[in-house]
Design a protein around this motif. Sequence first.
Motif, PDB file in Angstrom:
ATOM      1  N   LEU A 272      24.692 -15.422  29.416  1.00  0.00           N
ATOM      2  CA  LEU A 272      23.675 -14.477  28.668  1.00  0.00           C
ATOM      3  C   LEU A 272      21.902 -14.636  28.459  1.00  0.00           C
ATOM      4  CD1 LEU A 272      23.601 -13.564  25.525  1.00  0.00           C
ATOM      5  CD2 LEU A 272      22.995 -15.563  24.920  1.00  0.00           C
ATOM      6  N   GLU A 273      21.562 -15.976  29.326  1.00  0.00           N
ATOM      7  CA  GLU A 273      20.320 -15.267  30.026  1.00  0.00           C
ATOM      8  C   GLU A 273      20.076 -14.531  31.189  1.00  0.00           C
ATOM      9  OE1 GLU A 273      19.212 -20.219  30.566  1.00  0.00           O
ATOM     10  OE2 GLU A 273      19.387 -20.534  29.018  1.00  0.00           O
ATOM     11  N   LYS A 274      21.357 -14.352  32.056  1.00  0.00           N
ATOM     12  CA  LYS A 274      20.688 -13.576  33.032  1.00  0.00           C
ATOM     13  C   LYS A 274      21.631 -12.444  32.866  1.00  0.00           C
ATOM     14  CE  LYS A 274      19.228 -17.260  35.585  1.00  0.00           C
ATOM     15  NZ  LYS A 274      18.156 -17.629  36.480  1.00  0.00           N
ATOM     16  N   GLY A 275      21.644 -12.064  31.720  1.00  0.00           N
ATOM     17  CA  GLY A 275      22.552 -10.871  31.431  1.00  0.00           C
ATOM     18  C   GLY A 275      23.340 -10.875  31.973  1.00  0.00           C
ATOM     19  N   GLU A 276      24.759 -11.153  32.696  1.00  0.00           N
ATOM     20  CA  GLU A 276      25.721 -10.991  32.937  1.00  0.00           C
ATOM     21  C   GLU A 276      27.280 -11.768  32.315  1.00  0.00           C
ATOM     22  OE1 GLU A 276      26.088 -10.989  36.727  1.00  0.00           O
ATOM     23  OE2 GLU A 276      24.002 -10.120  36.697  1.00  0.00           O
ATOM     24  N   PRO A 277      28.325 -10.731  32.330  1.00  0.00           N
ATOM     25  CA  PRO A 277      28.792 -11.051  31.602  1.00  0.00           C
ATOM     26  C   PRO A 277      29.731 -11.965  31.471  1.00  0.00           C
ATOM     27  CG  PRO A 277      29.651  -9.641  33.717  1.00  0.00           C
ATOM     28  CD  PRO A 277      28.016 -10.358  33.424  1.00  0.00           C
ATOM     29  N   PHE A 278      30.740 -12.707  30.702  1.00  0.00           N
ATOM     30  CA  PHE A 278      30.395 -14.421  30.302  1.00  0.00           C
ATOM     31  C   PHE A 278      32.239 -13.840  30.140  1.00  0.00           C
ATOM     32  CE2 PHE A 278      33.389 -16.874  27.840  1.00  0.00           C
ATOM     33  CZ  PHE A 278      33.244 -18.300  28.673  1.00  0.00           C
ATOM     34  N   ASP A 279      33.056 -14.601  31.447  1.00  0.00           N
ATOM     35  CA  ASP A 279      34.730 -14.477  31.760  1.00  0.00           C
ATOM     36  C   ASP A 279      34.940 -15.558  31.242  1.00  0.00           C
ATOM     37  OD1 ASP A 279      36.737 -14.388  32.167  1.00  0.00           O
ATOM     38  OD2 ASP A 279      36.541 -13.510  34.725  1.00  0.00           O
ATOM     39  N   GLY A 280      35.776 -15.839  30.320  1.00  0.00           N
ATOM     40  CA  GLY A 280      36.305 -16.589  29.402  1.00  0.00           C
ATOM     41  C   GLY A 280      37.582 -17.292  29.850  1.00  0.00           C
ATOM     42  N   SER A 281      38.253 -16.603  31.193  1.00  0.00           N
ATOM     43  CA  SER A 281      39.595 -16.386  31.821  1.00  0.00           C
ATOM     44  C   SER A 281      39.184 -17.663  32.892  1.00  0.00           C
ATOM     45  CB  SER A 281      40.243 -14.667  32.299  1.00  0.00           C
ATOM     46  OG  SER A 281      39.826 -14.741  32.568  1.00  0.00           O
ATOM     47  N   LEU A 282      38.668 -17.643  33.494  1.00  0.00           N
ATOM     48  CA  LEU A 282      38.003 -18.104  35.143  1.00  0.00           C
ATOM     49  C   LEU A 282      38.619 -19.790  34.725  1.00  0.00           C
ATOM     50  CD1 LEU A 282      34.610 -18.071  35.654  1.00  0.00           C
ATOM     51  CD2 LEU A 282      36.645 -16.434  36.115  1.00  0.00           C
ATOM     52  N   THR A 283      39.634 -20.177  35.983  1.00  0.00           N
ATOM     53  CA  THR A 283      39.704 -21.677  35.781  1.00  0.00           C
ATOM     54  C   THR A 283      38.650 -22.276  36.068  1.00  0.00           C
ATOM     55  OG1 THR A 283      39.661 -21.351  38.673  1.00  0.00           O
ATOM     56  CG2 THR A 283      41.640 -20.411  37.079  1.00  0.00           C
ATOM     57  N   GLU A 284      38.607 -23.826  35.641  1.00  0.00           N
ATOM     58  CA  GLU A 284      37.174 -24.513  36.022  1.00  0.00           C
ATOM     59  C   GLU A 284      37.065 -24.777  37.120  1.00  0.00           C
ATOM     60  OE1 GLU A 284      34.812 -27.593  34.354  1.00  0.00           O
ATOM     61  OE2 GLU A 284      36.181 -26.516  33.599  1.00  0.00           O
ATOM     62  N   LEU A 285      37.142 -24.519  38.055  1.00  0.00           N
ATOM     63  CA  LEU A 285      36.354 -24.786  39.180  1.00  0.00           C
ATOM     64  C   LEU A 285      35.828 -23.625  39.884  1.00  0.00           C
ATOM     65  CD1 LEU A 285      35.989 -26.022  42.271  1.00  0.00           C
ATOM     66  CD2 LEU A 285      38.361 -24.654  42.730  1.00  0.00           C
ATOM     67  N   GLN A 286      36.822 -21.941  39.522  1.00  0.00           N
ATOM     68  CA  GLN A 286      36.045 -21.188  39.033  1.00  0.00           C
ATOM     69  C   GLN A 286      34.496 -20.600  38.163  1.00  0.00           C
ATOM     70  OE1 GLN A 286      39.320 -18.357  38.060  1.00  0.00           O
ATOM     71  NE2 GLN A 286      39.796 -17.553  40.047  1.00  0.00           N
ATOM     72  N   ALA A 287      34.499 -21.206  37.266  1.00  0.00           N
ATOM     73  CA  ALA A 287      33.407 -21.772  36.209  1.00  0.00           C
ATOM     74  C   ALA A 287      32.313 -22.391  36.729  1.00  0.00           C
ATOM     75  CB  ALA A 287      33.907 -21.881  35.069  1.00  0.00           C
ATOM     76  N   GLN A 288      32.981 -23.148  37.721  1.00  0.00           N
ATOM     77  CA  GLN A 288      31.554 -24.244  38.326  1.00  0.00           C
ATOM     78  C   GLN A 288      31.042 -23.844  39.127  1.00  0.00           C
ATOM     79  OE1 GLN A 288      33.435 -27.476  38.654  1.00  0.00           O
ATOM     80  NE2 GLN A 288      33.511 -28.408  36.902  1.00  0.00           N
ATOM     81  N   GLU A 289      32.001 -22.543  40.724  1.00  0.00           N
ATOM     82  CA  GLU A 289      31.294 -21.328  41.078  1.00  0.00           C
ATOM     83  C   GLU A 289      30.312 -20.745  40.488  1.00  0.00           C
ATOM     84  OE1 GLU A 289      34.446 -20.235  43.294  1.00  0.00           O
ATOM     85  OE2 GLU A 289      34.792 -22.464  44.136  1.00  0.00           O
ATOM     86  N   ARG A 290      30.891 -20.298  39.479  1.00  0.00           N
ATOM     87  CA  ARG A 290      30.128 -18.619  38.658  1.00  0.00           C
ATOM     88  C   ARG A 290      28.874 -19.575  38.161  1.00  0.00           C
ATOM     89  NH1 ARG A 290      28.065 -13.816  38.874  1.00  0.00           N
ATOM     90  NH2 ARG A 290      27.682 -13.075  36.585  1.00  0.00           N
ATOM     91  N   ILE A 291      28.527 -20.850  37.523  1.00  0.00           N
ATOM     92  CA  ILE A 291      27.583 -21.433  37.081  1.00  0.00           C
ATOM     93  C   ILE A 291      26.141 -21.763  38.125  1.00  0.00           C
ATOM     94  CG2 ILE A 291      26.806 -23.552  36.261  1.00  0.00           C
ATOM     95  CD1 ILE A 291      28.906 -23.678  34.693  1.00  0.00           C
ATOM     96  N   LYS A 292      26.670 -22.284  39.829  1.00  0.00           N
ATOM     97  CA  LYS A 292      26.240 -22.490  40.093  1.00  0.00           C
ATOM     98  C   LYS A 292      25.618 -21.415  41.063  1.00  0.00           C
ATOM     99  CE  LYS A 292      26.750 -23.846  45.416  1.00  0.00           C
ATOM    100  NZ  LYS A 292      26.980 -25.027  46.277  1.00  0.00           N
ATOM    101  N   ALA A 293      26.032 -20.150  40.789  1.00  0.00           N
ATOM    102  CA  ALA A 293      25.636 -18.606  41.095  1.00  0.00           C
ATOM    103  C   ALA A 293      24.938 -18.014  40.197  1.00  0.00           C
ATOM    104  CB  ALA A 293      26.637 -17.955  42.358  1.00  0.00           C
ATOM    105  N   LEU A 294      24.649 -18.434  39.299  1.00  0.00           N
ATOM    106  CA  LEU A 294      24.222 -17.652  37.791  1.00  0.00           C
ATOM    107  C   LEU A 294      23.130 -18.303  38.111  1.00  0.00           C
ATOM    108  CD1 LEU A 294      26.337 -17.356  34.942  1.00  0.00           C
ATOM    109  CD2 LEU A 294      25.070 -15.382  35.892  1.00  0.00           C
ATOM    110  N   LYS A 295      23.186 -20.269  38.000  1.00  0.00           N
ATOM    111  CA  LYS A 295      21.564 -20.748  38.549  1.00  0.00           C
ATOM    112  C   LYS A 295      20.997 -20.675  39.860  1.00  0.00           C
ATOM    113  CE  LYS A 295      23.118 -25.183  35.919  1.00  0.00           C
ATOM    114  NZ  LYS A 295      23.871 -25.828  36.187  1.00  0.00           N
ATOM    115  N   GLU A 296      21.873 -19.527  40.851  1.00  0.00           N
ATOM    116  CA  GLU A 296      20.989 -19.663  42.436  1.00  0.00           C
ATOM    117  C   GLU A 296      20.057 -18.284  41.824  1.00  0.00           C
ATOM    118  OE1 GLU A 296      23.659 -19.951  44.854  1.00  0.00           O
ATOM    119  OE2 GLU A 296      23.601 -22.465  45.359  1.00  0.00           O
ATOM    120  N   MET A 297      20.640 -17.375  41.371  1.00  0.00           N
ATOM    121  CA  MET A 297      19.891 -16.189  40.418  1.00  0.00           C
ATOM    122  C   MET A 297      18.321 -16.066  40.292  1.00  0.00           C
ATOM    123  SD  MET A 297      22.360 -14.253  38.739  1.00  0.00           S
ATOM    124  CE  MET A 297      22.653 -12.202  39.205  1.00  0.00           C
TER     125      MET A 297
END
Length: 66
Positions: free
Chosen positions: A41-66
């Motif tokens: 929401l902060e980055k204006g990116e879509p949220f995908d609730g179908s990710l696995t825990e590992l995929q979500a953690q990787e996505r969080i890392k990428a969003l934090k680096e934006m």
Amino acid sequence: MSKSTDDAALLRQRAGTPMNPTDPDAPLTEQTAAELRELALEKGEPFDGSLTELQAQERIKALKEM
């Protein structure tokens, strides 16, 4: 499993920690979903609730680096 092992597993579930954090197919926990939703929401990116825990953690890392 012993009683103490069962109790520890239950506590991890309630805390939002996957049973086996190295399992690439572990389902997304509520805690991780909330963090991912907030960052997306902060980055204006879509949220995908179908990710696995590992995929979500990787996505969080990428969003934090934006």
